[in-house]
Design a protein around this motif. Structure first.
Motif, PDB file in Angstrom:
ATOM      1  N   GLY A  16      77.292  66.817  65.794  1.00  0.00           N
ATOM      2  CA  GLY A  16      76.979  65.397  65.756  1.00  0.00           C
ATOM      3  C   GLY A  16      77.481  64.727  67.022  1.00  0.00           C
ATOM      4  N   LYS A 145      71.868  72.089  61.120  1.00  0.00           N
ATOM      5  CA  LYS A 145      72.908  71.414  60.341  1.00  0.00           C
ATOM      6  C   LYS A 145      72.696  69.915  60.457  1.00  0.00           C
ATOM      7  N   ASP A 146      72.433  69.268  59.335  1.00  0.00           N
ATOM      8  CA  ASP A 146      72.112  67.838  59.328  1.00  0.00           C
ATOM      9  C   ASP A 146      73.391  66.998  59.318  1.00  0.00           C
ATOM     10  N   VAL A 147      73.216  65.682  59.407  1.00  0.00           N
ATOM     11  CA  VAL A 147      74.368  64.781  59.518  1.00  0.00           C
ATOM     12  C   VAL A 147      75.242  64.801  58.264  1.00  0.00           C
ATOM     13  N   ASP A 148      74.677  65.239  57.123  1.00  0.00           N
ATOM     14  CA  ASP A 148      75.468  65.312  55.895  1.00  0.00           C
ATOM     15  C   ASP A 148      76.208  66.640  55.758  1.00  0.00           C
ATOM     16  N   GLY A 149      76.109  67.484  56.788  1.00  0.00           N
ATOM     17  CA  GLY A 149      76.797  68.761  56.762  1.00  0.00           C
ATOM     18  C   GLY A 149      76.022  69.884  56.103  1.00  0.00           C
ATOM     19  N   LYS A 150      74.864  69.566  55.531  1.00  0.00           N
ATOM     20  CA  LYS A 150      74.043  70.577  54.874  1.00  0.00           C
ATOM     21  C   LYS A 150      72.919  71.020  55.798  1.00  0.00           C
ATOM     22  N   SER A 152      69.074  71.606  56.893  1.00  0.00           N
ATOM     23  CA  SER A 152      67.773  70.977  56.682  1.00  0.00           C
ATOM     24  C   SER A 152      66.697  71.788  57.380  1.00  0.00           C
TER      25      SER A 152
END
Length: 259
Positions: A16, A145-150, A152
């Protein structure tokens, strides 16, 4: 002999808007050792200028000619082949394709378009392909790895859908395309066998680099890495490291063995 290092960015150097712990110092250690670095990113949501600005905010001074992106490779391909792009990319990336429109034939350029991956956009790209356009994949990554940590969906699934529907094979311009790794090393210059790749994607970063003839490829357990990734793809990583700091430890130790 290790003469150069190729570094992935997202998940390796930064996560990020924050640097991966120890990343800034690790890059500094490579520079202090006199080892040339090239940053090879498959990011297709940010312009090259935006990536350089992010690195600067993290305290990393990176020159434009040290950073290689798929969009840059796509522009070179389009100019070389006199093609006009039909863009299926993130709105942030459109600025990377100036002065390339209006000529025929066309090439469909697919990146991580995010929410722009809707039926209308995909169908418009499909129609260009069945009319004879080439299909250019900026990157075929399965996930990010998306901004929510999961994890995508990345662009690879949409590239595969267009290939299936149009019975077309995409020309891949970013990792794991061998020419992408080689173009970065050509600016040093450095033979593929004397380079090391460091990435968090066992498929595109690591296996892709090894298939391209890169001498060593290290997988880090940061970013998109998930337990067991080191055994999911062939060729397997040369080594797996906890993070970029540990990867640089490995590189410096290996280099000292051959000096």
């Amino acid at each position: 002999m290790i003469s150069a290092v190729l570094l992935d960015l997202a998940g390796v150097v930064y996560d990020g808007e924050s640097a991966v712990p120890g990343a800034t110092e690790a890059v500094g250690r490579l520079r202090a050792a006199g080892i040339p670095i090239r940053f090879v990113s498959n990011t297709t949501r940010s312009t090259k200028r935006a990536v350089l600005d992010r690195l600067a905010r993290l305290g990393l001074s990176v020159c434009s000619d040290e950073l290689f992106t798929p969009a840059e490779a796509a522009c070179s391909w389009l100019r070389e082949h006199a093609r006009s792009p039909h863009l299926l990319v993130h709105p942030n990336l459109i600025a990377e394709f100036p002065n390339l429109t209006g000529q025929e034939p066309k090439a469909v350029v697919v990146g991580d378009a995010g929410d722009a991956f809707d039926y209308r956009a995909l169908n418009a790209a499909f129609r260009e392909l069945v009319d004879g356009a080439e299909l250019l994949a900026l990157a075929p990554n399965r996930t990010f790895k998306d901004v929510d940590g999961k994890l995508s969906l990345d662009a690879g699934a949409f590239v595969a859908a267009l290939e299936f529907a149009s019975q077309t094979t995409a020309i891949v311009l970013g990792k794991p395309a061998p020419d992408f790794f080689r173009s970065a090393l050509a600016t040093i210059p450095c033979a593929e066998a004397e380079a090391v790749m460091v990435g968090d994607d066992a498929e595109t970063d690591v296996a892709g680099a090894l298939r391209a003839g890169i001498g060593h490829a290290l997988l880090v357990r940061t970013g998109k890495y998930r337990a067991g990734d080191e055994t999911r793809f062939e060729p397997a990583p040369t080594a797996t490291a906890d993070d970029i700091s540990a990867a640089i430890d490995w590189i410096l130790a290996k280099r000292s063995e051959t000096e």
